[in-house]
Design an enzyme around this catalytic site. Structure first.
Site, PDB file in Angstrom:
ATOM      1  N   HIS A  32       0.851  -1.193   0.000  1.00 56.67           N
ATOM      2  CA  HIS A  32       0.000   0.000   0.000  1.00 56.67           C
ATOM      3  C   HIS A  32       0.878   1.231   0.000  1.00 56.67           C
ATOM      4  O   HIS A  32       1.306   1.699   1.055  1.00 56.67           O
ATOM      5  CB  HIS A  32      -0.924  -0.023   1.237  1.00 56.67           C
ATOM      6  CG  HIS A  32      -1.885   1.115   1.325  1.00 56.67           C
ATOM      7  ND1 HIS A  32      -2.983   1.090   2.166  1.00 56.67           N
ATOM      8  CD2 HIS A  32      -1.938   2.323   0.709  1.00 56.67           C
ATOM      9  CE1 HIS A  32      -3.653   2.214   2.058  1.00 56.67           C
ATOM     10  NE2 HIS A  32      -3.034   3.000   1.186  1.00 56.67           N
ATOM     11  N   GLU A 215     -10.859   3.632   6.392  1.00 54.76           N
ATOM     12  CA  GLU A 215      -9.808   4.560   6.858  1.00 54.76           C
ATOM     13  C   GLU A 215     -10.526   5.651   7.664  1.00 54.76           C
ATOM     14  O   GLU A 215     -10.373   5.740   8.872  1.00 54.76           O
ATOM     15  CB  GLU A 215      -9.049   5.155   5.657  1.00 54.76           C
ATOM     16  CG  GLU A 215      -7.954   6.147   6.054  1.00 54.76           C
ATOM     17  CD  GLU A 215      -7.299   6.819   4.847  1.00 54.76           C
ATOM     18  OE1 GLU A 215      -7.870   6.831   3.746  1.00 54.76           O
ATOM     19  OE2 GLU A 215      -6.180   7.383   5.029  1.00 54.76           O
ATOM     20  N   ASP A 294       1.857   7.207   1.829  1.00 53.13           N
ATOM     21  CA  ASP A 294       2.400   8.360   1.098  1.00 53.13           C
ATOM     22  C   ASP A 294       3.653   8.824   1.849  1.00 53.13           C
ATOM     23  O   ASP A 294       3.621   9.816   2.593  1.00 53.13           O
ATOM     24  CB  ASP A 294       1.352   9.477   1.046  1.00 53.13           C
ATOM     25  CG  ASP A 294       0.099   9.020   0.318  1.00 53.13           C
ATOM     26  OD1 ASP A 294       0.100   8.987  -0.919  1.00 53.13           O
ATOM     27  OD2 ASP A 294      -0.874   8.653   1.012  1.00 53.13           O
TER      28      ASP A 294
HETATM   29  N1  HPA Z   1      -6.519   7.481   1.390  1.00 55.70           N
HETATM   30  C1  HPA Z   1      -7.242   7.741   0.307  1.00 55.70           C
HETATM   31  N2  HPA Z   1      -6.695   8.194  -0.814  1.00 55.70           N
HETATM   32  C2  HPA Z   1      -5.370   8.378  -0.859  1.00 55.70           C
HETATM   33  C3  HPA Z   1      -4.586   8.125   0.228  1.00 55.70           C
HETATM   34  C4  HPA Z   1      -5.186   7.639   1.420  1.00 55.70           C
HETATM   35  O1  HPA Z   1      -4.560   7.371   2.466  1.00 55.70           O
HETATM   36  N3  HPA Z   1      -3.316   8.420  -0.145  1.00 55.70           N
HETATM   37  C5  HPA Z   1      -3.362   8.815  -1.433  1.00 55.70           C
HETATM   38  N4  HPA Z   1      -4.605   8.795  -1.859  1.00 55.70           N
HETATM   39 ZN    ZN Z   2      -3.652   4.870   0.580  1.00 58.10          ZN
END
Ligand code: HPA
Ligand code: ZN
Length: 352
Positions: A32, A215, A294
């Site tokens: 991821h 999330e 990221d």
């Molecule tokens: N969540 C959703 N979209 C995203 C993320 C994330 O953590 N990082 C980059 N795009």
């Molecule tokens: Zn992500």
């Protein structure tokens, strides 16, 4: 072929003080990470200069200071702005290569990288420019770094399903250069079922399926990612602990969760790293993994995620082994390659 190893390493032998070194040297897969989220401020400025693109920050320090996020959307606004410096095939190559070198340094032996084509095609960059640049870096990584790297195309969930279908159409001539599709961007208000038909089509095409869910969104989004989109892995999924029935389902079906602890901290999914539920997910028997999401924005690459989280929640050598084993189990490589990586992992533990 080597006999399957059924015994686990003798974890009691491993001194807790050597845990950071163990986390560093153990082979692992990263499942991821968004390649656009690996763009370091230095590279953003270098590409901006090379391409004559204006960046609305004076310098690297000022840009880094803006990385103070309150939630997912506050991050996404900056993340999409940062990606605007990417124009040419070589830019995509350079971005991916920089990440792959960092991954190799963290003993990532296999990585499955997300990319967000709609962020680029909306600015007039062609799908072929994006995919060719990223794919060339993946080919070179195997030859020059010994890292196997695969690509997963993500649909932006704040856009429409029609736009996702158009993106899929544009990408299909390059079908042999990516292995699957995912779903990312703003989660709340954009449930998985919005993309039911495009995921069904991707499934018919034999693409591997994943989606961000749980999330910021509720357990219901994890259920619909599984039952409507029919994904094979859940990205994040940390909110699943709110639903005991869902936890049982995830454990029973061995659905991997690609957990990103430093991302969760930076986006305020957890107020403190010490409150992170990674240990609870493992204790419940889930196939949880550790990933960087990221890394340029959230304070670290995958090993930083391991070391900070282990220190904050008190995980030990057996958890390190389990997380690395889970990362290979949850990957989209064939069973022979999985077995070979597992053997490498066991050898590192045995000789540590
Ligand atoms: N969540 C959703 N979209 C995203 C993320 C994330 O953590 N990082 C980059 N795009
Ligand atoms: Zn992500």
């Amino acid at each position: 072929m080597a006999e399957p190893t059924t015994t686990r390493p003798d974890f009691a032998r491993i001194d807790a003080q050597r845990l950071p070194e163990l986390l560093r040297v153990m082979p692992k897969a990263e499942l991821h990470m968004h390649i656009e989220g690996s763009l370091e401020p230095e590279l953003i400025f270098a590409l901006a200069r090379r391409n004559g693109v204006d960046v609305p920050y004076a310098d690297v320090e000022e840009l880094r200071k803006a990385y103070a996020f309150t939630d997912l959307q506050s991050f996404l606004d900056i993340y999409y702005a940062g990606a605007s410096v990417l124009l040419r095939e070589q830019d995509f190559y350079d971005m991916a290569w920089a990440y792959l070198e960092r991954a190799a340094a963290d003993n990532v032996v296999h990585t499955e990288m997300f990319f967000d084509p709609q962020t680029h095609t909306a600015r007039g960059v062609s799908m072929q420019t994006v995919i060719d640049g990223l794919h060339r870096a993946c080919v070179d990584a195997r030859e020059q770094l010994g890292v196997s790297a695969l690509l997963i195309l993500c649909f932006l969930r704040h856009l429409s399903e029609r736009e996702a279908f158009e993106t899929l159409e544009q990408a299909l001539p390059l079908r042999d250069k990516f292995i699957g599709v995912g779903l990312d961007s703003s989660e709340l208000g954009h449930p998985p079922e919005k993309f039911a038909r495009v995921f069904a089509r991707c499934r018919e095409l034999g693409l591997r399926l994943v989606a961000h869910a749980g999330e910021e969104g509720p357990p219901a989004y994890v259920w619909s990612a599984l039952d409507v989109l029919k994904v094979e892995r859940i990205d994040h999924g940390v909110r699943s602990v709110q639903d005991p029935e869902l936890m049982e389902r995830l454990a029973r079906d061995r659905i991997p969760l690609t957990v990103c602890p430093l991302s969760n901290l930076k986006l305020c999914v957890f107020a403190q790293l010490s409150e992170h539920n990674l240990g609870a997910l493992l204790d419940a028997g889930l196939v949880a993994t550790v990933n960087s999401d990221d890394p340029a924005y959230f304070g670290g690459y995958v090993n930083q995620n391991f070391t900070e989280t282990f220190a904050a929640i008190g995980l030990q050598a057996q958890h390190a082994w389990q997380l690395a084993a889970n990362s290979f189990e949850g990957s989209f490589i064939d069973d022979v390659a999985k077995r070979a990586y597992r053997d490498r992992l066991d050898q590192v533990f045995a000789s540590f």
